[in-house]
Design a protein around this motif. Sequence first.
Motif, PDB file in Angstrom:
ATOM      1  N   LEU A   3      26.064  14.356 -43.527  1.00  0.00           N
ATOM      2  CA  LEU A   3      26.917  15.348 -42.895  1.00  0.00           C
ATOM      3  C   LEU A   3      27.873  14.717 -41.885  1.00  0.00           C
ATOM      4  N   GLU A   4      27.400  13.754 -41.112  1.00  0.00           N
ATOM      5  CA  GLU A   4      28.271  13.109 -40.126  1.00  0.00           C
ATOM      6  C   GLU A   4      29.440  12.383 -40.802  1.00  0.00           C
ATOM      7  N   LYS A   7      31.925  15.068 -41.763  1.00  0.00           N
ATOM      8  CA  LYS A   7      32.630  15.548 -40.568  1.00  0.00           C
ATOM      9  C   LYS A   7      33.707  14.569 -40.131  1.00  0.00           C
ATOM     10  N   THR A   8      33.396  13.276 -40.217  1.00  0.00           N
ATOM     11  CA  THR A   8      34.381  12.254 -39.855  1.00  0.00           C
ATOM     12  C   THR A   8      35.577  12.297 -40.806  1.00  0.00           C
ATOM     13  N   THR A  11      37.772  15.246 -40.015  1.00  0.00           N
ATOM     14  CA  THR A  11      38.584  14.977 -38.831  1.00  0.00           C
ATOM     15  C   THR A  11      39.758  14.062 -39.177  1.00  0.00           C
ATOM     16  N   MET A  17      36.468  22.525 -41.231  1.00  0.00           N
ATOM     17  CA  MET A  17      35.071  22.610 -41.677  1.00  0.00           C
ATOM     18  C   MET A  17      34.754  23.944 -42.357  1.00  0.00           C
ATOM     19  N   LYS A  26      30.458  19.816 -48.867  1.00  0.00           N
ATOM     20  CA  LYS A  26      29.180  19.790 -48.163  1.00  0.00           C
ATOM     21  C   LYS A  26      28.040  20.199 -49.089  1.00  0.00           C
TER      22      LYS A  26
END
Length: 71
Positions: A3-4, A7-8, A11, A17, A26
Amino acid sequence: MKLEQLKTLVTLMRGDMNSLAVQSAKLVLVDGLSQTEAATKLGTRTNTVNNGVKRYSEANEEIKELEEAGN
């Protein structure tokens, strides 16, 4: 993908999201659902899910290639 990492990517790619593309990525890339399952869960078509998955998985692969080239 974790998940990280997603997210990166979101961004860096100035994504949202809450967009269908990111939610699709996701569910498939992080949570392990099939694209058909993700489409059903999101109430959308499989090709819409495929577009989001493709976008974020290709971006992830490009970053991996850059990391490997730097080592």
